[in-house]
Design an enzyme around this catalytic site. Structure first.
Site: not given
Ligand code: GUN
Length: 754
Positions: A109, A144
Site C-alpha cells: 500500500d 489515492d
Molecule cells: N487501506 C484501507 N483503505 C484504503 C484506501 O482507501 N486507500 C489505500 N490506498 N489504502 C487503504
C-alpha cells in the site's frame, strides 16, 4: 507457540512474461468468481486473503504464512518501509521479498491510509510508486485520496477527482509493475460510479475499493453493499477487485457474491491483541469462552482457559493464528460454494449472523430494484430507510440496473436440488433469472389464432409430475387442445410443457410448501405475465387418487368439456392411435417450448422447424432426441437440469435462421432484452478458427465480437468473420467479459464444424 519449522513449501514458479498481470476466471457462480492472477511470483488463486504484515511487528512470520498456511500473497505498507531507514536500506538493496523472507506475491500500500489516520504523508505521488517498483513489489498502489463516509458530497467529489488526476503519472511511474487503482467516492453512489469509470480508463491491474474501513468499523454493511454495487459493475471486468481493509470472514460470502476477488486482513492480528476471536458469525472475546467457537488446528490441543493463561506474546501469536485459520477456512467455504453454485445461499445463511449484515442482504434482495415483492411490502421495508427513498427520488431505477447486473450473470437452469430457505429463496438471483426467462419467453399456445378462456392449475405435490399426469395430459390434448396446464411450484407457476425444468422442479422443502392452495390474487398476477390474466382458473389438487377423473370432473363443471357431444368423455379411454397422436403433439410442445426458452428462438420459427418432427424417447417416456422430418437430430433435452443440448445438425439449422447482422464488436452493455433473436453468436478470429472447428474451446483474446445477450451457461453459436458456422458451445461469461478478458476459456465448445 514457536514459529513454524515443520517443512518448507517450494518457491512459486514465475508466470510466463506475456501472462504477467493477466487475470482469468476458471469457475464462476453469478458474479462470484474463482480466478487466477498471473505474477512474477506465481499464480495467485482468487478469491484470496492477503494478510497485512507490519514490517516492524510481525505477529506471524511471512515465511510461516507461505510454508504452513499456503498463503499465496500478502500486503505490507511501502510508506512504513520508505520512512524507516533500516527497512528502506534492506528493501532497496535486497528487495522486498528478502526483507520479508516471503517468496509469494507481495502487494504494497502507498501511505493513503496513514494520510487518512494522521492527516498527511510526506511522500510524493510518483515517488511512492517508483519506490514500490524499485523494491520489487508485485503489486504497487498509487497514492489515492481517502474519502470518508462523513464527508460532504463536495469534499468526496474532490477526493475522487484528485485520485483520477494522480492516475496517469502513477501508471507511468509503475512501468511494468502491476498497479492498484483505488476507487473512492464515500457514500455517494454517483461518485463511486464516476470513480470506477474514471479509474477504469487507466492501465491499472487491480481496482481496490477504498474508503470502506470506517464503513466496516461502524457496521454500515448496507452502505458497504451499495458501495460495491455502485462501483464494480462500472469497472473493466478483467481486473480483480480488492476490498481494502476488509478481513472479517463474516463479510466474505456477500462480498464475493457481489464481485470481490481480494481481501486484506490486519484483523487477524489486531483482534488477537485484544483477545478477540474472529468467526464467520461475528467476533467473540476469549475472556468469557469455555469452548472454542470453531476448533481450529492451532488450538486443537488447548482449551480457551489454557490459552488465557499463556504468556502475553505467545497468546497473541496463537490467537492471531487462530484468527487466520478461521478466516482461511471461511474463504475455502466460499470457494467451494462457487464450485457448487451455492454462493448466494452461503451469503444468505451468513446474513443471519449479524443484524447489520441481514439489513444489507435484505436491501440487496428486496429493495426497489427487485420487483418481485408486492408494493405494499416494499413500502414497509423502505419506509424507515431514508437513504433508499432519497436514492429513488434522485436516481429512479438505477439500483434496478445493479440487480440486473447480478441476475444477468446467473446460470440457469442448473443441476441439483434447491433447498428451501424461507422467503429468501425467492430472492436468490438465479431463481429470479429463471422466473424472468420464463416470463420473457414462454407464452400459451394459440391454436387457430384463438387461445382458450380457461387455464388448469395443478397444485399439491412436488414433482416429478410426469407419471401422474401423462395420461391426463394425453386426454386433455385430445379433448380440449389448447388448454394450458400450469403447475404451482413454491417459486411460481410452471407450464406443464416444461415440467422438468430446474429450479422449479427441484425445490427441496417441507410438504406444506407444495400443499398450499393457490392464492387467487398471486395466480392472477402471474398469469398476466403470460397474457392469461383474464382466463378462468380451474384448480386441481394433485394429491390423492383419481387425479384424472377429478380433473375431468372439474373441467365438466367449468363447462370446458361441454361441447363434446359423446355421452361422457370421462368414461372413455383414448384408443391407441388417438393416444399416440396426442403424445406426439405433447412431445413436440415440450421440445418447442424448450427451444423458445433456452435457445431464444421465435415460437413460429420453432413450430415450422418442428413440423412433422419425431422423437426418440426413453423407457420412461421422456424425450431423448428430437429429429426433424428429414431425420436430422437437432436437440436433446437434458435430464439433469431440464436444459437442452444442441447437435451440430441443430446448430446448422438454427444458424441458417439468423436475420441480424454479424456482431463485429461488443456492445459492452450486458442486456437480456433481445427476446427471440436466437442464440447469441460469437465471432472467432482467423487464428482460432481451425481449432474451434476441431472442437477446441474458445479462449479470450480470439473473439472479434459477440451478441450483447450472451450470458454464462447459455448455448451460443460460433462463427468466423464471414458469419459461417464453425461450432457451438456453452458460454462461460457475459459480453463485457468477452470484450475485456485476455486469458481463460470464453466458450466451452460442444461441437466443432469442420
Ligand atoms: N487501506 C484501507 N483503505 C484504503 C484506501 O482507501 N486507500 C489505500 N490506498 N489504502 C487503504
Amino acid at each position: 507457540m514457536g514459529a513454524w519449522t515443520d517443512g518448507r513449501r517450494d518457491d512459486p514458479v514465475p508466470c510466463r512474461e506475456v501472462d504477467i498481470g493477466l487475470f482469468e476466471i476458471t469457475i464462476r457462480d453469478g458474479r462470484g468468481r474463482l480466478g487466477r492472477l498471473h505474477t512474477e511470483h506465481g499464480i495467485l488463486e482468487t478469491p484470496a486473503l492477503l494478510p497485512v504484515i507490519n514490517p516492524n511487528i510481525r505477529t506471524i512470520e511471512p515465511r510461516e504464512m507461505w510454508d504452513r498456511y499456503g498463503i499465496g500473497a500478502l500486503i505490507t505498507n511501502s510508506y512504513i518501509i520508505w520512512k524507516h531507514e533500516g527497512l528502506k536500506n534492506v528493501a532497496t538493496s535486497d528487495g522486498v521479498h528478502k526483507l520479508l523472507d516471503y517468496p509469494g506475491v507481495i502487494m504494497t500500500d502507498s501511505g493513503t491510509f496513514q494520510a487518512y489516520v494522521y492527516g498527511d504523508v510526506e511522500v510524493g505521488v510518483e515517488e511512492i510508486v517508483e519506490f514500490q517498483r524499485s523494491i520489487g513489489v508485485d503489486i504497487a498502489t498509487m497514492l489515492d485520496v481517502f474519502s470518508r463516509p462523513d464527508m460532504t458530497e463536495e469534499q468526496v467529489a474532490k477526493c475522487v477527482q484528485e485520485t483520477i488526476e494522480r492516475a496517469p503519472a502513477s501508471v507511468v511511474a509503475a512501468g511494468t509493475t502491476m498497479l492498484n487503482g483505488p476507487i473512492q467516492g464515500g457514500l455517494f453512489k454517483h461518485l463511486r460510479t464516476q470513480s470506477a469509470q474514471g479509474m477504469g480508463e487507466f492501465d491499472f491491474a487491480i481496482h481496490p475499493i477504498g474508503g470502506i474501513v470506517p464503513v466496516m468499523e461502524r457496521h454500515l454493511y448496507k452502505d458497504y453493499a451499495k458501495i460495491m454495487l455502485a462501483s464494480i459493475p462500472h469497472l473493466p471486468p478483467n481486473r480483480p477487485v480488492h476490498m481494502f481493509g476488509c478481513g472479517h470472514p463474516m463479510l466474505f460470502p456477500m462480498s464475493i457474491a457481489l464481485g470481490a476477488d481480494l481481501f486484506d486482513s490486519a484483523a487477524y492480528a489486531l483482534f488477537a491483541r485484544d483477545g478477540r476471536l474472529l468467526t464467520p458469525w461475528g467476533t467473540q472475546k476469549i475472556a468469557t469462552l469455555v469452548e472454542w467457537p470453531e476448533r481450529m488446528p492451532c488450538v486443537a490441543h488447548l482449551t480457551p482457559v489454557e490459552v488465557r493463561e499463556m504468556e502475553k506474546d505467545d497468546r497473541i501469536a496463537l490467537l492471531a493464528r487462530y484468527n487466520l485459520e478461521v478466516t482461511l477456512a471461511e474463504l475455502d467455504r466460499c470457494k467451494q460454494a462457487i464450485r457448487d453454485g451455492t454462493l448466494w445461499r452461503l451469503a444468505e445463511r451468513r446474513s443471519h449472523q449479524h443484524p447489520a449484515l441481514r439489513e444489507a442482504f435484505l436491501w440487496l434482495s428486496t429493495s426497489p430494484h427487485n420487483k418481485k415483492l408486492d408494493l405494499q411490502l416494499l413500502e414497509e421495508l423502505v419506509l424507515d430507510d431514508r437513504d433508499a427513498a432519497k436514492d429513488r427520488e434522485a436516481n429512479p431505477g438505477k439500483w434496478e440496473n445493479a440487480w440486473d447486473w447480478i441476475v444477468n450473470s446467473q446460470e440457469s437452469p442448473r443441476k441439483g436440488g434447491e433447498p428451501w430457505g424461507g422467503e429468501d429463496t425467492i430472492s436468490r438471483p438465479h431463481i429470479h433469472a429463471a422466473q424472468l426467462a420464463l416470463k420473457q419467453h414462454w407464452r400459451p399456445q394459440n391454436r387457430d389464432g384463438k387461445g382458450r378462456e380457461e387455464v388448469l392449475i395443478a397444485y399439491g405435490t412436488s414433482g416429478p409430475w410426469r407419471e401422474r399426469l401423462s395420461d391426463l395430459m394425453a386426454r386433455l390434448e385430445h379433448h380440449c387442445p389448447g388448454l394450458e396446464v400450469m403447475i404451482q411450484t413454491p417459486i411460481g407457476l410452471l407450464p406443464y410443457s416444461l415440467e422438468d425444468l430446474n429450479p422449479f422442479t427441484h425445490i427441496d422443502g417441507p410438504q406444506w410448501l407444495w400443499r398450499r392452495r393457490p392464492n387467487p390474487l398471486k395466480v392472477r398476477e402471474e398469469l398476466k405475465h403470460y397474457g392469461m390474466g383474464e382466463r378462468r382458473v380451474i384448480l386441481v389438487d394433485l394429491l390423492g387418487d383419481g387425479i384424472q377423473s377429478r380433473a375431468l370432473d372439474a373441467l365438466f363443471e367449468a363447462g370446458v368439456l361441454d361441447s363434446v357431444s359423446d355421452s361422457d368423455v370421462r368414461l372413455q379411454s383414448l384408443d391407441k392411435e388417438q393416444r399416440d397422436e396426442a403424445k406426439l403433439r405433447l412431445q413436440r410442445r415440450h421440445v418447442a417450448d424448450k427451444m423458445v426458452l433456452l435457445l431464444n428462438l421465435k415460437r413460429e420459427v420453432v413450430n415450422t422447424m418442428l413440423k412433422d418432427s419425431t422423437f426418440v424417447v426413453n423407457r420412461l417416456g421422456r424425450v431423448k432426441n428430437a429429429l426433424l422430418s428429414n431425420g436430422t437430430h437437432i436437440v436433446s433435452p437434458r435430464l439433469t437440469d431440464g436444459g437442452l443440448s444442441i447437435t451440430n445438425g441443430g446448430a446448422l439449422e438454427i444458424h441458417a435462421l439468423r436475420t441480424n447482422s454479424l456482431p463485429l464488436g461488443f456492445e459492452g452493455n450486458e442486456k437480456q432484452s433481445s427476446v427471440s433473436q436466437g442464440p447469441a453468436w460469437v465471432v472467432i478470429n482467423d487464428d482460432a478458427e481451425p481449432f474451434v472447428r476441431q472442437g477446441r474451446n474458445v479462449f479470450h483474446g480470439f473473439i472479434l465480437g459477440c451478441d450483447s445477450w450472451i450470458s454464462p451457461g447459455k448455448t451460443c453459436l460460433l462463427v468466423n468473420r464471414k458469419g459461417e458456422l464453425i461450432g457451438h458451445g456453452l458460454s462461460q461469461c457475459t459480453s463485457s467479459d468477452m470484450q475485456y478478458f485476455r486469458k481463460g476459456v470464453a466458450v466451452k465448445t460442444r461441437g466443432g464444424i469442420e
